[in-house]
Design a protein around this motif. Sequence first.
Motif, PDB file in Angstrom:
ATOM      1  N   GLY A 160      36.867  27.659  36.865  1.00 12.62           N
ATOM      2  CA  GLY A 160      37.783  26.819  37.624  1.00 12.62           C
ATOM      3  C   GLY A 160      38.698  26.088  36.663  1.00 12.62           C
ATOM      4  N   PHE A 161      39.551  25.212  37.202  1.00 14.12           N
ATOM      5  CA  PHE A 161      40.536  24.513  36.380  1.00 14.12           C
ATOM      6  C   PHE A 161      40.541  23.036  36.745  1.00 14.12           C
ATOM      7  N   SER A 162      40.657  22.188  35.717  1.00 14.83           N
ATOM      8  CA  SER A 162      40.535  20.747  35.931  1.00 14.83           C
ATOM      9  C   SER A 162      41.882  20.047  35.967  1.00 14.83           C
ATOM     10  N   ASN A 163      42.959  20.822  36.106  1.00 16.87           N
ATOM     11  CA  ASN A 163      44.295  20.241  36.143  1.00 16.87           C
ATOM     12  C   ASN A 163      45.144  21.028  37.131  1.00 16.87           C
ATOM     13  N   TYR A 164      46.365  20.574  37.360  1.00 20.68           N
ATOM     14  CA  TYR A 164      47.312  21.354  38.146  1.00 20.68           C
ATOM     15  C   TYR A 164      47.727  22.570  37.329  1.00 20.68           C
ATOM     16  N   ILE A 165      47.870  23.703  37.973  1.00 21.97           N
ATOM     17  CA  ILE A 165      48.309  24.916  37.294  1.00 21.97           C
ATOM     18  C   ILE A 165      49.575  25.429  37.967  1.00 21.97           C
ATOM     19  N   THR A 166      50.449  26.013  37.167  1.00 25.50           N
ATOM     20  CA  THR A 166      51.707  26.532  37.699  1.00 25.50           C
ATOM     21  C   THR A 166      51.558  28.017  38.004  1.00 25.50           C
ATOM     22  N   GLN A 167      52.294  28.461  39.020  1.00 27.12           N
ATOM     23  CA  GLN A 167      52.097  29.817  39.538  1.00 27.12           C
ATOM     24  C   GLN A 167      52.385  30.903  38.505  1.00 27.12           C
ATOM     25  N   GLY A 168      53.487  30.761  37.773  1.00 23.55           N
ATOM     26  CA  GLY A 168      53.849  31.801  36.816  1.00 23.55           C
ATOM     27  C   GLY A 168      52.794  31.984  35.740  1.00 23.55           C
ATOM     28  N   GLN A 169      52.369  30.889  35.125  1.00 20.58           N
ATOM     29  CA  GLN A 169      51.354  30.970  34.075  1.00 20.58           C
ATOM     30  C   GLN A 169      50.017  31.453  34.633  1.00 20.58           C
ATOM     31  N   ALA A 170      49.680  31.002  35.841  1.00 16.87           N
ATOM     32  CA  ALA A 170      48.417  31.418  36.440  1.00 16.87           C
ATOM     33  C   ALA A 170      48.417  32.913  36.730  1.00 16.87           C
ATOM     34  N   ALA A 171      49.536  33.422  37.219  1.00 16.62           N
ATOM     35  CA  ALA A 171      49.644  34.858  37.507  1.00 16.62           C
ATOM     36  C   ALA A 171      49.547  35.675  36.225  1.00 16.62           C
ATOM     37  N   TRP A 172      50.239  35.219  35.184  1.00 14.04           N
ATOM     38  CA  TRP A 172      50.214  35.921  33.894  1.00 14.04           C
ATOM     39  C   TRP A 172      48.797  35.919  33.325  1.00 14.04           C
ATOM     40  N   TRP A 173      48.153  34.756  33.405  1.00 16.10           N
ATOM     41  CA  TRP A 173      46.776  34.638  32.918  1.00 16.10           C
ATOM     42  C   TRP A 173      45.854  35.582  33.671  1.00 16.10           C
ATOM     43  N   SER A 174      45.973  35.626  34.974  1.00 17.24           N
ATOM     44  CA  SER A 174      45.088  36.460  35.787  1.00 17.24           C
ATOM     45  C   SER A 174      45.192  37.928  35.391  1.00 17.24           C
ATOM     46  N   ASP A 175      46.411  38.435  35.295  1.00 19.75           N
ATOM     47  CA  ASP A 175      46.587  39.847  34.946  1.00 19.75           C
ATOM     48  C   ASP A 175      45.958  40.165  33.588  1.00 19.75           C
ATOM     49  N   LYS A 176      46.165  39.278  32.624  1.00 17.16           N
ATOM     50  CA  LYS A 176      45.601  39.498  31.291  1.00 17.16           C
ATOM     51  C   LYS A 176      44.078  39.338  31.303  1.00 17.16           C
ATOM     52  N   PHE A 177      43.604  38.349  32.020  1.00 23.36           N
ATOM     53  CA  PHE A 177      42.178  38.056  32.103  1.00 23.36           C
ATOM     54  C   PHE A 177      41.389  39.254  32.619  1.00 23.36           C
ATOM     55  N   TRP A 178      41.805  39.816  33.751  1.00 28.39           N
ATOM     56  CA  TRP A 178      41.080  40.958  34.310  1.00 28.39           C
ATOM     57  C   TRP A 178      41.218  42.187  33.430  1.00 28.39           C
ATOM     58  N   SER A 179      42.354  42.315  32.753  1.00 26.60           N
ATOM     59  CA  SER A 179      42.536  43.435  31.832  1.00 26.60           C
ATOM     60  C   SER A 179      41.564  43.340  30.659  1.00 26.60           C
ATOM     61  N   TYR A 180      41.378  42.141  30.122  1.00 25.73           N
ATOM     62  CA  TYR A 180      40.425  41.969  29.012  1.00 25.73           C
ATOM     63  C   TYR A 180      38.990  42.225  29.483  1.00 25.73           C
ATOM     64  N   LEU A 181      38.659  41.765  30.672  1.00 20.75           N
ATOM     65  CA  LEU A 181      37.313  42.051  31.190  1.00 20.75           C
ATOM     66  C   LEU A 181      37.105  43.548  31.346  1.00 20.75           C
ATOM     67  N   ASP A 182      38.165  44.255  31.724  1.00 19.54           N
ATOM     68  CA  ASP A 182      38.100  45.707  31.867  1.00 19.54           C
ATOM     69  C   ASP A 182      37.923  46.390  30.519  1.00 19.54           C
ATOM     70  N   GLU A 183      38.234  45.666  29.446  1.00 20.07           N
ATOM     71  CA  GLU A 183      38.032  46.188  28.089  1.00 20.07           C
ATOM     72  C   GLU A 183      36.699  45.725  27.505  1.00 20.07           C
ATOM     73  N   GLN A 184      35.840  45.193  28.342  1.00 17.87           N
ATOM     74  CA  GLN A 184      34.482  44.775  27.996  1.00 17.87           C
ATOM     75  C   GLN A 184      34.443  43.541  27.097  1.00 17.87           C
ATOM     76  N   TYR A 185      35.439  42.668  27.247  1.00 13.62           N
ATOM     77  CA  TYR A 185      35.362  41.367  26.596  1.00 13.62           C
ATOM     78  C   TYR A 185      34.331  40.514  27.325  1.00 13.62           C
ATOM     79  N   THR A 186      33.747  39.563  26.611  1.00 15.51           N
ATOM     80  CA  THR A 186      32.910  38.569  27.282  1.00 15.51           C
ATOM     81  C   THR A 186      33.798  37.693  28.162  1.00 15.51           C
ATOM     82  N   LEU A 187      33.178  36.970  29.079  1.00 10.32           N
ATOM     83  CA  LEU A 187      33.942  36.079  29.942  1.00 10.32           C
ATOM     84  C   LEU A 187      34.741  35.076  29.112  1.00 10.32           C
TER      85      LEU A 187
END
Length: 230
Positions: A160-187
Amino acid sequence: MKKRRFCIFLSALLLIAITFVPCVNAYQASSYGTNYYDGMDTRSIAQNARSELSSMGYSSSYYLNEDADDAYNRMASDQVFFFFGHGAPGRILFKESSGDPMEAITADNPSLLKISDYSYSSLHDIALAVYLSCNSANSDATNGNLLDESESKGVDSSVGFSNYITQGQAAWWSDKFWSYLDEQYTLNGAVEWALIDVRLQYGLLNPGGIDSYVIEGDEDIIIDPAMSGS
């Protein structure tokens, strides 16, 4: 001759059974995106997450403009739960941010859908829950705390997140985050490297609140290949 044919027939049945078992036992991942009236639209990001989770081996689905009660009822069958949209301390908001009881999932609000209503360890099959919304890691006197409540019901790891998040950065983070998990990175590795990508894209001093992430539970979990919570 008849005995040989019978053996061949049994072998064929066994092969059919083996073929269908993985489909029956497939691990489930659910991603939620919403087109809000205020212009925030997270539907494409939910679809992208669904694709990455499918690549990891999950029976992965995305739900657009979903009712909160449907998402809530589906949680106990999930191995991965992902929500990207409006939120506040202790709650995530589906469809609209009006606070309608049928549109919010909370940690512990007595008047709304709440994770605390699940019995002890009833969410133990969830390996990872991601609440990509503003202040989703924070506590509220009425709504409770999403991360704490998730862990108490058996979720292995949650973000989760403890601050306000902006849509553009959150969307960019999400795409990269799931891609790294798909590459078998740890959480933790996926969260950190996705944050680095956000800073590279938007500027070192402009992470859009993504740097306020909080991980509850196992930071070293790897969810590829598909797995169930423990």
